[in-house]
Design an enzyme around this catalytic site. Structure first.
Site, PDB file in Angstrom:
ATOM      1  N   SER A  68     -64.786 -27.065 -71.311  1.00 53.82           N
ATOM      2  CA  SER A  68     -64.188 -27.650 -72.381  1.00 53.82           C
ATOM      3  C   SER A  68     -64.945 -29.010 -73.039  1.00 53.82           C
ATOM      4  O   SER A  68     -65.040 -29.021 -74.747  1.00 53.82           O
ATOM      5  CB  SER A  68     -64.009 -28.756 -71.455  1.00 53.82           C
ATOM      6  OG  SER A  68     -64.390 -29.024 -70.290  1.00 53.82           O
ATOM      7  N   LYS A  92     -76.327 -31.069 -69.100  1.00 56.77           N
ATOM      8  CA  LYS A  92     -76.544 -31.670 -68.170  1.00 56.77           C
ATOM      9  C   LYS A  92     -76.603 -31.093 -66.771  1.00 56.77           C
ATOM     10  O   LYS A  92     -75.772 -30.601 -66.077  1.00 56.77           O
ATOM     11  CB  LYS A  92     -75.349 -33.166 -67.990  1.00 56.77           C
ATOM     12  CG  LYS A  92     -74.855 -33.476 -69.428  1.00 56.77           C
ATOM     13  CD  LYS A  92     -73.511 -33.981 -68.988  1.00 56.77           C
ATOM     14  CE  LYS A  92     -73.894 -35.227 -70.310  1.00 56.77           C
ATOM     15  NZ  LYS A  92     -72.935 -36.559 -69.834  1.00 56.77           N
ATOM     16  N   GLY A 147     -74.417 -39.365 -72.150  1.00 55.92           N
ATOM     17  CA  GLY A 147     -73.683 -40.487 -71.954  1.00 55.92           C
ATOM     18  C   GLY A 147     -72.846 -39.680 -71.641  1.00 55.92           C
ATOM     19  O   GLY A 147     -72.063 -38.832 -71.274  1.00 55.92           O
ATOM     20  N   ALA A 194     -65.240 -34.679 -71.799  1.00 59.83           N
ATOM     21  CA  ALA A 194     -65.070 -34.021 -73.389  1.00 59.83           C
ATOM     22  C   ALA A 194     -63.067 -33.693 -73.354  1.00 59.83           C
ATOM     23  O   ALA A 194     -62.396 -33.947 -74.681  1.00 59.83           O
ATOM     24  CB  ALA A 194     -65.119 -32.366 -72.286  1.00 59.83           C
ATOM     25  N   LYS A 230     -76.772 -38.269 -62.458  1.00 59.66           N
ATOM     26  CA  LYS A 230     -75.308 -39.146 -62.246  1.00 59.66           C
ATOM     27  C   LYS A 230     -74.508 -38.437 -60.909  1.00 59.66           C
ATOM     28  O   LYS A 230     -73.664 -38.692 -60.693  1.00 59.66           O
ATOM     29  CB  LYS A 230     -75.080 -39.599 -63.272  1.00 59.66           C
ATOM     30  CG  LYS A 230     -75.113 -38.688 -64.457  1.00 59.66           C
ATOM     31  CD  LYS A 230     -73.691 -38.110 -64.743  1.00 59.66           C
ATOM     32  CE  LYS A 230     -73.610 -36.979 -65.635  1.00 59.66           C
ATOM     33  NZ  LYS A 230     -71.876 -36.153 -65.959  1.00 59.66           N
ATOM     34  N   ASP A 239     -73.337 -43.130 -67.898  1.00 52.90           N
ATOM     35  CA  ASP A 239     -72.633 -42.013 -67.439  1.00 52.90           C
ATOM     36  C   ASP A 239     -72.511 -42.268 -66.618  1.00 52.90           C
ATOM     37  O   ASP A 239     -71.515 -41.267 -65.430  1.00 52.90           O
ATOM     38  CB  ASP A 239     -74.328 -40.782 -67.850  1.00 52.90           C
ATOM     39  CG  ASP A 239     -72.997 -39.561 -68.258  1.00 52.90           C
ATOM     40  OD1 ASP A 239     -71.655 -39.816 -68.036  1.00 52.90           O
ATOM     41  OD2 ASP A 239     -73.971 -38.113 -68.304  1.00 52.90           O
ATOM     42  N   THR A 279     -68.604 -41.547 -64.626  1.00 50.89           N
ATOM     43  CA  THR A 279     -68.958 -40.207 -63.798  1.00 50.89           C
ATOM     44  C   THR A 279     -68.433 -40.161 -61.852  1.00 50.89           C
ATOM     45  O   THR A 279     -67.856 -40.148 -61.144  1.00 50.89           O
ATOM     46  CB  THR A 279     -70.117 -39.161 -63.745  1.00 50.89           C
ATOM     47  OG1 THR A 279     -70.329 -39.035 -65.225  1.00 50.89           O
ATOM     48  CG2 THR A 279     -70.069 -37.986 -62.847  1.00 50.89           C
ATOM     49  N   SER A 288     -63.791 -36.759 -63.844  1.00 50.82           N
ATOM     50  CA  SER A 288     -64.945 -36.474 -63.193  1.00 50.82           C
ATOM     51  C   SER A 288     -64.717 -34.802 -61.802  1.00 50.82           C
ATOM     52  O   SER A 288     -64.361 -35.555 -61.113  1.00 50.82           O
ATOM     53  CB  SER A 288     -65.833 -37.637 -62.680  1.00 50.82           C
ATOM     54  OG  SER A 288     -66.767 -37.222 -62.193  1.00 50.82           O
ATOM     55  N   ARG A 289     -65.674 -34.034 -62.292  1.00 53.61           N
ATOM     56  CA  ARG A 289     -65.291 -33.154 -61.629  1.00 53.61           C
ATOM     57  C   ARG A 289     -66.512 -33.167 -60.480  1.00 53.61           C
ATOM     58  O   ARG A 289     -66.039 -32.654 -59.324  1.00 53.61           O
ATOM     59  CB  ARG A 289     -65.996 -31.780 -61.899  1.00 53.61           C
ATOM     60  CG  ARG A 289     -66.808 -31.517 -62.698  1.00 53.61           C
ATOM     61  CD  ARG A 289     -67.411 -30.462 -63.254  1.00 53.61           C
ATOM     62  NE  ARG A 289     -66.390 -30.346 -64.748  1.00 53.61           N
ATOM     63  CZ  ARG A 289     -66.451 -29.591 -65.909  1.00 53.61           C
ATOM     64  NH1 ARG A 289     -67.293 -28.396 -65.495  1.00 53.61           N
ATOM     65  NH2 ARG A 289     -65.493 -29.766 -66.996  1.00 53.61           N
ATOM     66  N   GLU A 317     -71.569 -29.535 -61.324  1.00 52.45           N
ATOM     67  CA  GLU A 317     -73.585 -29.597 -61.600  1.00 52.45           C
ATOM     68  C   GLU A 317     -73.968 -30.275 -60.286  1.00 52.45           C
ATOM     69  O   GLU A 317     -74.915 -30.806 -60.007  1.00 52.45           O
ATOM     70  CB  GLU A 317     -73.413 -30.478 -63.436  1.00 52.45           C
ATOM     71  CG  GLU A 317     -73.275 -28.995 -63.883  1.00 52.45           C
ATOM     72  CD  GLU A 317     -74.045 -28.336 -64.279  1.00 52.45           C
ATOM     73  OE1 GLU A 317     -74.486 -27.979 -63.941  1.00 52.45           O
ATOM     74  OE2 GLU A 317     -73.372 -27.146 -65.481  1.00 52.45           O
TER      75      GLU A 317
END
Length: 338
Positions: A10, A104, A133, A137, A188, A241, A245, A251-252, A278
Site C-alpha cells: 500500500s 520504516k 512522518g 498510505a 513509534k 508519526d 500510529t 494503523s496495523r 513492523e
C-alpha cells in the site's frame, strides 16, 4: 525523469501514485511476478480499494527493467526485505541516482538502522535519504493533506528529495538528522502496539495519552544516545508519526495490539491483522539497542515481554504503573532542546 518504487504494498503504491501526479515517469516494482501481473491487470492494489493505478505507471517484477535509467530509486519494502532489496540493486543503479528509503523499521537480526545498511551496500558517496512522518498510505493515495520529513546527512540530497515529492497534498520538510528520523519511524510502531494492547484491554484516553507521552520520552532518550537530536522526535518523524500510529484506524500496529489486548497471542494477532506488523520486529531491536547504550525504556521493554515472552498484558501494565517514583525529566532539564 524516471523514478522507480521498489515495493508494491500500500505504501509503495501510494508513492508511485504521488510521483505520477508530480509528472514523473514512474515504474512500480514487485518482487513477485504474480502480484505484478494482478496489479497490471486490475490497476488496483487490494490494500487500497477504490484507488485506480493509472495506465501510465509501469508495473513490473523485472528488476533490470525497473532500474534502467532511473534517476530516483524509492525503497518501500517491509523492513525484513530492505537488505535483500539493496543487494539486488547493487551495481544496477545509475551513478547519480538518489536512493530514498521510505521503509520504516530496524533490521531485526542486527538492530541496524536502514541508512547504515544502505551506506554499507552502496558506499559513503551514494546519495541516500530517509523519509518519514505521519503518512498513512490510505490517505496519501487519496490525496489527503499530509506532511513528512526528508533526512540526509547531505542537506542538498534532502532538498532534492523534497523537490521530488512535494506537491499540493504532500508537504515535505528537510533535516540532516537521519538517526532521529529513522529511530522515530521504527520506535513509534512499538509504542503503537502497546497503545493498541491498552485499548484492547478496555483502558481509556488517559492511558493512551500516558503511553504516547512517556513513549516519546523513551524514544528521545535513545535517539540522543545514538547520536540523533531530541528536537527531531518533537517533529513529524517523532511525535507526528507516533500520534497517528497509536490512534488511527489505519494503523496495523495498533490493530495488532488491540487483538493482543483482546486475548490473542502475538502470532495470531499478526495473522489476523493481515499485513506486516513492523512493531513486532522493532520491539526486539529496541530492547537490544536500549541495553547496548544503557537507556531505560520501560514501555518498549514491557511491550517486548508481551510479544516475545507471553507476559500477560495486564501484568505488564501493572508493572509499568508500579515502577519507582521519579521526576518527569530524569536530568532535571527540559525534555526538548530548543
Amino acid at each position: 525523469m524516471k523514478t522507480t518504487v521498489f515495493g508494491s504494498g500500500s505504501w509503495g503504491t501510494s508513492i508511485a501514485l504521488l510521483l505520477n501526479d508530480n509528472g514523473y515517469d514512474v515504474t512500480l516494482w514487485s518482487k513477485f511476478e504474480e502480484e505484478s501481473n494482478i496489479l497490471s491487470d486490475t490497476r488496483e492494489n487490494p490494500l487500497l480499494k477504490g484507488v485506480v493505478i493509472p495506465d501510465k505507471i509501469n508495473i513490473t517484477s523485472d528488476i533490470n527493467e525497473a532500474v534502467s535509467n532511473a534517476g530516483a530509486a524509492v525503497i518501500a519494502v517491509p523492513s525484513y526485505g530492505l537488505r535483500e532489496t539493496a543487494q539486488a540493486l547493487l551495481g544496477r543503479l545509475e551513478d547519480d541516482c538518489v536512493i530514498i528509503c521510505m521503509s520504516k523499521g530496524i533490521e531485526k537480526d542486527t538492530s541496524s538502522l536502514f541508512s547504515s545498511i544502505l551506506k554499507e551496500t552502496f558506499g559513503e558517496s551514494a546519495s541516500i535519504a530517509a523519509v518519514s512522518g505521519p503518512t498513512h498510505a490510505e490517505e496519501v493515495a487519496r490525496k489527503v493533506p499530509t506532511a513528512c520529513v526528508a533526512a540526509s546527512e547531505d542537506i542538498s540530497v534532502a532538498m532534492r528529495v523534497q523537490n521530488l515529492l512535494m506537491n499540493d497534498y504532500l508537504r515535505v520538510y528537510t533535516t540532516t538528522d537521519v538517526v532521529g528520523v529513522e529511530l522515530g519511524a521504527a520506535l513509534k510502531n512499538v509504542i503503537a502496539l502497546g497503545a493498541g494492547i491498552s485499548a484492547g484491554l478496555g483502558f481509556g484516553d488517559n492511558t493512551m495519552a500516558m503511553l504516547i507521552t512517556r513513549g516519546l520520552a523513551e524514544m528521545a532518550e535513545l535517539c540522543v544516545k545514538m547520536g540523533g537530536r531530541k528536537e527531531t522526535l518533537a517533529g513529524l518523524a517523532g511525535l507526528g508519526d507516533l500520534i497517528v500510529t497509536c490512534m488511527s484506524e489505519y494503523s496495523r500496529n495498533r490493530r495488532a495490539g488491540v487483538f493482543i489486548g483482546n486475548g490473542l497471542s502475538a502470532q495470531d494477532a499478526m495473522t489476523k491483522t493481515g499485513a506486516v506488523v513492523e512493531g513486532y520486529y522493532a520491539a526486539k531491536a529496541a530492547k537490544e539497542l536500549s541495553e547496548k547504550v544503557d537507556v531505560d525504556m520501560p514501555i518498549c521493554l514491557e511491550t517486548y515481554r508481551v510479544l516475545y515472552e507471553n507476559k500477560p498484558p495486564k501484568v505488564a501494565l501493572r508493572d509499568l504503573m508500579g515502577r519507582s517514583r521519579r521526576s518527569e525529566q530524569s536530568t532535571g532539564e527540559e525534555i526538548w532542546v530548543t
